[in-house]
Design an enzyme around this catalytic site. Structure first.
Site, PDB file in Angstrom:
ATOM      1  N   SER A 171       0.779  -1.448  -0.489  1.00 49.75           N
ATOM      2  CA  SER A 171       0.499   0.065   0.284  1.00 49.75           C
ATOM      3  C   SER A 171       1.091   1.113   0.250  1.00 49.75           C
ATOM      4  O   SER A 171       1.844   1.466  -1.044  1.00 49.75           O
ATOM      5  CB  SER A 171      -0.546  -0.550   0.925  1.00 49.75           C
ATOM      6  OG  SER A 171      -2.149   1.124   0.796  1.00 49.75           O
ATOM      7  N   ASP A 438      -9.562  -5.095  -5.420  1.00 42.83           N
ATOM      8  CA  ASP A 438      -8.805  -3.851  -4.542  1.00 42.83           C
ATOM      9  C   ASP A 438      -8.768  -3.140  -5.315  1.00 42.83           C
ATOM     10  O   ASP A 438      -8.401  -2.387  -6.335  1.00 42.83           O
ATOM     11  CB  ASP A 438      -7.521  -4.123  -4.127  1.00 42.83           C
ATOM     12  CG  ASP A 438      -6.809  -3.100  -3.707  1.00 42.83           C
ATOM     13  OD1 ASP A 438      -7.233  -2.493  -2.813  1.00 42.83           O
ATOM     14  OD2 ASP A 438      -5.342  -2.879  -3.508  1.00 42.83           O
ATOM     15  N   HIS A 463      -6.662  -6.249  -1.160  1.00 41.13           N
ATOM     16  CA  HIS A 463      -5.411  -5.673  -0.976  1.00 41.13           C
ATOM     17  C   HIS A 463      -4.370  -6.731   0.084  1.00 41.13           C
ATOM     18  O   HIS A 463      -4.339  -7.085   0.852  1.00 41.13           O
ATOM     19  CB  HIS A 463      -5.899  -4.534  -0.459  1.00 41.13           C
ATOM     20  CG  HIS A 463      -5.208  -3.162  -0.008  1.00 41.13           C
ATOM     21  ND1 HIS A 463      -4.943  -2.678  -1.070  1.00 41.13           N
ATOM     22  CD2 HIS A 463      -4.457  -2.461   1.107  1.00 41.13           C
ATOM     23  CE1 HIS A 463      -3.564  -1.242  -0.197  1.00 41.13           C
ATOM     24  NE2 HIS A 463      -4.018  -1.781   0.701  1.00 41.13           N
TER      25      HIS A 463
END
Length: 494
Positions: A171, A438, A463
């Site tokens: 991320s 995601d 994710h």
């Protein structure tokens, strides 16, 4: 959004003014406490390094203490160094003890493992508080300079300067892993940048579009989105009458009376209930139970099954049933839609405040350099258009000050993309894994940039899925993604 194994939600039987999913980041941060295997473990101890507060002002000699951990249990002399970069949450030494994917790679290649906490998160406090004035030293550029200094310091201290170094992140910290390779190519030899939204963007309308597509892939199909849309339209109608407001307060378990003349409260209401779906989609079927996450049994199929269950009532009552499920799951007494309550909580400056667990810091970064606002401005999505870009921009000003406006943020986003390259980045020895479920993949690298900057687009996963330990029921393409990354690392460290 951070080692971003990408979710952990603090569960307390209470009322929260802060959403449990805000700007793509779960409340409580991104990293929980993982479950350890039965093999013997020696827990790494906290260590600290003195970092400059401002790497870009030679006249400023102030320093602070950054937390890091070292694990040499897999290390073979001369082997690679794996640098796991912390994101927008606290770190825990157990991430060096649990057999996550990067640790499995370390076992294979005899790597020394380093875990470094991001400035302003966890225990790494550069300033006395998190006031707006203090937060001016929070940026990706300062964080990368921290990493560069740390790399040189540890390299000399442990005599590993000439070893091969590989950066890992997921991320936001996936961004940092890629950007570290871009900005300091002489210090790191490769990077695994998982679910990294490398394109900064003010109005992230694609987020809800991917949520829509992901919900349509559920067993319920497109009926899920159609019923969400019908529920939102009904909500809007109910908000036009006093009787309707009372009904909504009751079925959504709102903490106090709803006053539809308070526009920000209404916008917050719509944003919160759509967030019930956003958070589940973002982490759908990820192996989050491994890190003690709550609600891992709730999937997009769970929510869509509710949305097509006629026994519950009309679409509005099904929409409310999803909200009830989430309140129960996170042991929250009621849904606080008060915008003012949220802002007051976010304005707290103490390191001991609820805002300082990471939410205030992360929103600050979105207000200065990233944007990433998951607004309702996309035309073709089922959640209505009740939390537009202006709603997110107003929060920047109300929390941090009037100077944090659209003009300054637009300039910050332009600077971010100019500095790192956005989707046109130029580097080598970087892999970008992303999951099709995601929503963040819409701002990431999903096609190969070159032979040495590769994308792994994993259909059906969410994710940071490739960062979690493998499960027996993982999709074949997810298992193959982990293997492909392992092979790439092997090439980089030759």
């Amino acid at each position: 959004m951070g080692y971003l194994l990408c979710v952990f939600l603090t569960v307390l039987p209470s009322v929260f003014s802060l959403p449990y999913f805000m700007n793509g980041r779960p409340r409580g941060g991104m990293v929980g406490v993982p479950v350890l295997s039965e093999r013997p473990h020696t827990e790494p101890q906290e260590q600290w390094i003195s970092q400059r507060l401002d790497h870009y002002n030679d006249a400023d000699l102030r320093t602070w203490q950054q937390r890091y951990y070292i694990d040499d249990s897999h290390y073979i002399a001369g082997g690679p160094v794996f640098l796991n970069i912390g994101g927008e949450g606290p770190l825990n030494s157990k991430w060096l003890m649990a057999e996550t994917t990067w640790i499995q790679y370390a076992m294979k290649y005899g790597a020394l493992c380093l875990l470094v906490e991001h400035r302003y998160y966890g225990k790494s406090h550069p300033t006395v508080d998190v006031s707006t004035d203090s937060l001016q030293y929070l940026s990706s550029e300062q964080a990368l300079a921290d990493l560069a200094y740390f790399r040189n310091y540890i390299g000399e201290k442990l005599n590993i300067t000439n070893n091969k170094w590989i950066a890992f992140g997921g991320s936001y910290s996936g961004n940092l892993a890629a950007w570290f390779r871009i900005k300091y190519p002489h210090l790191v030899d490769g990077a695994v940048a998982t679910s990294a939204p490398v394109l900064a963007k003010l109005n992230f309308t694609e987020y809800l579009e991917v949520v829509r597509d992901s919900l349509a892939s559920s067993k319920a199909g497109e009926a899920c989105n159609k019923n969400i849309q019908a529920a939102v339209i009904d909500m809007q109608k109910k908000l036009q009458t006093t009787e309707g407001e009372k009904l909504l307060q009751n079925i959504f378990q709102v903490c106090g009376p709803i006053n539809s003349t308070e526009l920000k409260d209404v916008q917050n209401f719509h944003s919160l209930v759509s967030g019930n779906f956003e958070g589940v989609v973002q982490y759908n079927r990820d192996n989050r139970e491994f890190e003690g996450a709550v609600g891992t049994n709730i999937t997009l199929d769970t929510l869509c099954d509710i949305m097509v269950d006629e026994s519950i009532g009309d679409p509005l009552h099904r929409y409310a049933a999803v909200n009830t499920l989430m309140l129960q799951t996170y042991q929250t007494k009621c849904l606080d839609i008060s915008y003012d309550n949220m802002i007051q909580e976010m304005r707290q400056n103490s390191w001991n405040s609820s805002a300082a667990e990471g939410g205030k810091q992360w929103v600050y970064q979105t207000c200065t350099e990233f944007g990433y606002y998951q607004t309702s401005d996309a035309i073709n999505q089922p959640f209505g258009h009740n939390f537009p870009l202006s709603f997110s921009l107003q929060q920047c000003q109300d929390i941090y000050g009037k100077q944090f406006n659209q003009t300054t943020l637009t300039a910050g986003i332009k600077s971010t993309n100019t500095n790192y390259g956005g989707l046109g980045l130029k580097t080598n020895n970087v892999v970008f894994p992303n999951g099709s479920i995601d929503p963040w993949h819409a701002l990431g690298i999903t096609q190969d940039v070159s032979q040495s900057v590769t994308a792994i687009y994993i259909k059906g996963t969410a994710h940071c899925a490739n960062m979690y330990p493998e499960k027996a029921d993982d999709l074949p393409q997810l298992k193959q993604a982990r293997k492909t990354i392992e092979i790439l690392i092997g090439k980089w460290i030759q």
